[in-house]
Design a protein around this motif. Structure first.
Motif, PDB file in Angstrom:
ATOM      1  N   VAL A 154       0.795  -1.165  -0.058  1.00 30.52           N
ATOM      2  CA  VAL A 154      -0.158   0.098   0.021  1.00 30.52           C
ATOM      3  C   VAL A 154       1.145   0.677   0.380  1.00 30.52           C
ATOM      4  O   VAL A 154       0.588   2.351  -0.791  1.00 30.52           O
ATOM      5  CB  VAL A 154      -0.879  -0.172   0.988  1.00 30.52           C
ATOM      6  CG1 VAL A 154      -1.395   1.223   0.951  1.00 30.52           C
ATOM      7  CG2 VAL A 154      -1.727  -1.291   1.654  1.00 30.52           C
ATOM      8  N   TRP A 155       2.059   1.318   1.094  1.00 28.68           N
ATOM      9  CA  TRP A 155       2.919   2.292   0.280  1.00 28.68           C
ATOM     10  C   TRP A 155       3.187   2.650  -0.903  1.00 28.68           C
ATOM     11  O   TRP A 155       3.721   3.375  -0.733  1.00 28.68           O
ATOM     12  CB  TRP A 155       3.513   2.079   1.891  1.00 28.68           C
ATOM     13  CG  TRP A 155       4.152   2.342   3.348  1.00 28.68           C
ATOM     14  CD1 TRP A 155       2.664   2.063   3.701  1.00 28.68           C
ATOM     15  CD2 TRP A 155       4.131   4.073   3.782  1.00 28.68           C
ATOM     16  NE1 TRP A 155       2.614   2.178   5.024  1.00 28.68           N
ATOM     17  CE2 TRP A 155       3.657   3.400   5.132  1.00 28.68           C
ATOM     18  CE3 TRP A 155       4.922   4.385   3.594  1.00 28.68           C
ATOM     19  CZ2 TRP A 155       3.522   4.476   6.591  1.00 28.68           C
ATOM     20  CZ3 TRP A 155       5.053   6.192   5.057  1.00 28.68           C
ATOM     21  CH2 TRP A 155       3.911   5.669   5.811  1.00 28.68           C
ATOM     22  N   ALA A 156       3.428   1.738  -1.422  1.00 31.29           N
ATOM     23  CA  ALA A 156       4.443   1.472  -2.714  1.00 31.29           C
ATOM     24  C   ALA A 156       3.316   2.205  -3.798  1.00 31.29           C
ATOM     25  O   ALA A 156       3.802   2.339  -4.412  1.00 31.29           O
ATOM     26  CB  ALA A 156       5.118  -0.002  -3.225  1.00 31.29           C
ATOM     27  N   ALA A 157       2.357   1.311  -3.304  1.00 32.46           N
ATOM     28  CA  ALA A 157       1.817   2.113  -4.533  1.00 32.46           C
ATOM     29  C   ALA A 157       0.943   3.801  -4.416  1.00 32.46           C
ATOM     30  O   ALA A 157       0.817   3.642  -5.580  1.00 32.46           O
ATOM     31  CB  ALA A 157       0.597   0.873  -3.991  1.00 32.46           C
ATOM     32  N   GLY A 158       0.981   3.926  -3.192  1.00 36.20           N
ATOM     33  CA  GLY A 158       0.952   5.641  -2.825  1.00 36.20           C
ATOM     34  C   GLY A 158       2.676   6.241  -3.274  1.00 36.20           C
ATOM     35  O   GLY A 158       1.983   7.239  -4.367  1.00 36.20           O
ATOM     36  N   ALA A 159       3.235   5.700  -3.426  1.00 35.48           N
ATOM     37  CA  ALA A 159       4.766   5.918  -4.147  1.00 35.48           C
ATOM     38  C   ALA A 159       4.455   6.140  -5.657  1.00 35.48           C
ATOM     39  O   ALA A 159       4.985   7.178  -5.883  1.00 35.48           O
ATOM     40  CB  ALA A 159       5.788   5.286  -3.232  1.00 35.48           C
ATOM     41  N   TYR A 160       4.253   4.817  -5.981  1.00 35.10           N
ATOM     42  CA  TYR A 160       4.062   5.037  -7.082  1.00 35.10           C
ATOM     43  C   TYR A 160       2.762   6.131  -8.169  1.00 35.10           C
ATOM     44  O   TYR A 160       3.020   7.134  -8.641  1.00 35.10           O
ATOM     45  CB  TYR A 160       3.681   3.727  -8.313  1.00 35.10           C
ATOM     46  CG  TYR A 160       3.197   3.833  -9.451  1.00 35.10           C
ATOM     47  CD1 TYR A 160       3.863   3.361  -9.794  1.00 35.10           C
ATOM     48  CD2 TYR A 160       2.280   3.918  -9.966  1.00 35.10           C
ATOM     49  CE1 TYR A 160       3.899   3.118 -11.354  1.00 35.10           C
ATOM     50  CE2 TYR A 160       1.787   4.434 -10.876  1.00 35.10           C
ATOM     51  CZ  TYR A 160       2.276   4.148 -12.131  1.00 35.10           C
ATOM     52  OH  TYR A 160       2.222   3.906 -13.315  1.00 35.10           O
ATOM     53  N   LEU A 161       1.393   6.572  -7.163  1.00 34.18           N
ATOM     54  CA  LEU A 161       0.671   7.434  -7.354  1.00 34.18           C
ATOM     55  C   LEU A 161       1.138   9.128  -6.784  1.00 34.18           C
ATOM     56  O   LEU A 161       0.779  10.000  -8.703  1.00 34.18           O
ATOM     57  CB  LEU A 161      -0.505   7.224  -6.522  1.00 34.18           C
ATOM     58  CG  LEU A 161      -1.867   8.147  -6.148  1.00 34.18           C
ATOM     59  CD1 LEU A 161      -2.274   8.443  -7.865  1.00 34.18           C
ATOM     60  CD2 LEU A 161      -3.015   8.126  -5.411  1.00 34.18           C
ATOM     61  N   GLY A 162       2.193   9.178  -6.191  1.00 35.51           N
ATOM     62  CA  GLY A 162       2.548  10.243  -6.149  1.00 35.51           C
ATOM     63  C   GLY A 162       3.726  10.505  -6.895  1.00 35.51           C
ATOM     64  O   GLY A 162       3.913  11.451  -8.129  1.00 35.51           O
ATOM     65  N   GLU A 163       4.322   9.544  -7.599  1.00 34.63           N
ATOM     66  CA  GLU A 163       5.538   9.619  -8.673  1.00 34.63           C
ATOM     67  C   GLU A 163       4.932  10.097  -9.734  1.00 34.63           C
ATOM     68  O   GLU A 163       5.445  11.100 -11.007  1.00 34.63           O
ATOM     69  CB  GLU A 163       6.120   8.351  -8.781  1.00 34.63           C
ATOM     70  CG  GLU A 163       7.756   8.503  -9.646  1.00 34.63           C
ATOM     71  CD  GLU A 163       8.979   9.799  -9.284  1.00 34.63           C
ATOM     72  OE1 GLU A 163       9.432   9.768 -10.071  1.00 34.63           O
ATOM     73  OE2 GLU A 163       8.340   9.473  -7.741  1.00 34.63           O
ATOM     74  N   VAL A 164       3.777   9.762 -10.123  1.00 36.26           N
ATOM     75  CA  VAL A 164       3.143  10.328 -11.293  1.00 36.26           C
ATOM     76  C   VAL A 164       2.907  11.812 -11.003  1.00 36.26           C
ATOM     77  O   VAL A 164       2.794  12.205 -11.990  1.00 36.26           O
ATOM     78  CB  VAL A 164       1.620   8.842 -11.518  1.00 36.26           C
ATOM     79  CG1 VAL A 164       0.430   9.671 -12.556  1.00 36.26           C
ATOM     80  CG2 VAL A 164       1.865   7.604 -11.475  1.00 36.26           C
ATOM     81  N   ILE A 165       2.100  11.887 -10.319  1.00 36.09           N
ATOM     82  CA  ILE A 165       2.042  13.136 -10.533  1.00 36.09           C
ATOM     83  C   ILE A 165       3.161  14.609 -10.673  1.00 36.09           C
ATOM     84  O   ILE A 165       3.366  14.988 -11.054  1.00 36.09           O
ATOM     85  CB  ILE A 165       1.400  13.553  -9.236  1.00 36.09           C
ATOM     86  CG1 ILE A 165      -0.169  13.255  -8.485  1.00 36.09           C
ATOM     87  CG2 ILE A 165       1.276  15.109  -8.085  1.00 36.09           C
ATOM     88  CD1 ILE A 165      -0.405  13.160  -7.167  1.00 36.09           C
ATOM     89  N   VAL A 166       4.671  13.435  -9.744  1.00 34.57           N
ATOM     90  CA  VAL A 166       5.547  14.280  -9.996  1.00 34.57           C
ATOM     91  C   VAL A 166       5.945  14.162 -11.196  1.00 34.57           C
ATOM     92  O   VAL A 166       6.721  15.597 -11.918  1.00 34.57           O
ATOM     93  CB  VAL A 166       7.380  13.590  -8.842  1.00 34.57           C
ATOM     94  CG1 VAL A 166       8.329  14.212  -9.652  1.00 34.57           C
ATOM     95  CG2 VAL A 166       6.272  13.618  -7.299  1.00 34.57           C
ATOM     96  N   ARG A 167       5.882  13.568 -12.543  1.00 32.74           N
ATOM     97  CA  ARG A 167       6.393  13.490 -13.417  1.00 32.74           C
ATOM     98  C   ARG A 167       5.417  13.843 -13.799  1.00 32.74           C
ATOM     99  O   ARG A 167       5.464  14.226 -15.299  1.00 32.74           O
ATOM    100  CB  ARG A 167       6.292  12.288 -13.675  1.00 32.74           C
ATOM    101  CG  ARG A 167       7.731  11.356 -13.113  1.00 32.74           C
ATOM    102  CD  ARG A 167       8.128   9.979 -13.066  1.00 32.74           C
ATOM    103  NE  ARG A 167       8.681   8.783 -12.537  1.00 32.74           N
ATOM    104  CZ  ARG A 167       9.505   7.897 -13.320  1.00 32.74           C
ATOM    105  NH1 ARG A 167       9.704   7.587 -14.211  1.00 32.74           N
ATOM    106  NH2 ARG A 167      10.470   7.976 -12.349  1.00 32.74           N
ATOM    107  N   ALA A 168       4.308  14.591 -14.364  1.00 30.92           N
ATOM    108  CA  ALA A 168       3.296  14.603 -15.165  1.00 30.92           C
ATOM    109  C   ALA A 168       3.102  16.234 -14.517  1.00 30.92           C
ATOM    110  O   ALA A 168       3.076  17.195 -15.584  1.00 30.92           O
ATOM    111  CB  ALA A 168       1.965  14.497 -14.545  1.00 30.92           C
TER     112      ALA A 168
END
Length: 227
Positions: A154-168
């Motif tokens: 769940v932590w990793a999925a949240g990190a992925y979600l945030g990284e999508v925002i950072v890259r977008a």
């Protein structure tokens, strides 16, 4: 190795073992008293790490250990990343601190690489968040599941979600804010903060109304309006 050399080594080994036995029996010169020469490798637990914490940390030496130069280089790199991850223009006293973006990014990338969907689907595009939604939904339906805060996926999925925002969003950066505790959050160029890890936890503990896809769309739309 010649037979003569082999016997020489055998005799030396026997003599060494005999010396150890004499010391153990109380004969011969006593061994020096043992003392703890390990440096204090503890780092602060009551607040986020700072670059100086990593520069001051020292580890104890061991026979089978890591190369000191390599460990020092890694610590120096992490210290530099902690400094570089502070949003520009944010003062130290504002309650906003750096987050180890390199580690959060690494967590997200490893989760994507290990996920059954693979990096062809989990490519950090905004469309790939649908797969994150699906994964969180499946995990939340498991009979024997722990709390979201205790689930590494769940932590990793949240990190992925945030990284999508950072890259977008150009200028978006990982950071930490006192209002969110120890969770890494994303500082947006407009000054807003998004909490993707917290949203992933809400989706895991809640239902479809806590959609991470909707969260992403809302975050991007709000930033677009602010720009």
């Amino acid at each position: 190795m010649s037979h003569s050399m082999m016997w020489v080594f055998a005799v030396l080994i026997v003599l060494a073992m005999g010396g150890v036995a004499l010391l153990a029996a109380g004969r011969g010169a006593p061994m020096a008293p043992a003392y703890d020469d390990r440096p204090d490798a503890l780092v602060p637990a009551g607040r986020p790490l700072r670059p100086d914490d990593l520069r001051r940390v020292r580890f104890s030496l061991a026979v089978r250990g890591y190369r000191m130069a390599e460990v020092d280089e890694l610590l120096s790199r992490l210290a530099r990343e902690l400094e570089d991850d502070r949003p520009r223009g944010v003062p130290e006293t504002s309650g906003v601190g750096p987050a180890p973006a390199g580690l959060v990014r690494m967590m997200a990338e490893k989760w994507a690489a290990d996920h059954p969907a693979g990096t062809d689907i989990l490519d950090f595009s905004t469309e790939s968040v649908d797969q994150v939604e699906s994964s969180l939904d499946q995990w939340s339906r498991q009979r024997e599941r722990g709390l979201a805060a205790d689930e590494p996926d769940v932590w990793a999925a949240g990190a992925y979600l945030g990284e999508v925002i950072v890259r977008a969003v150009p200028g978006a950066r990982w950071c930490q804010h006192a209002a969110f505790g120890e969770l890494p959050v994303v500082a947006m160029p407009s000054g807003r903060f998004e909490n993707p890890v917290g949203k992933a936890m809400e989706r895991y503990d809640g239902d479809e109304s806590d959609s991470v896809a909707f969260f992403l769309d809302a975050a991007l739309a709000a930033e677009s309006r602010a720009g």
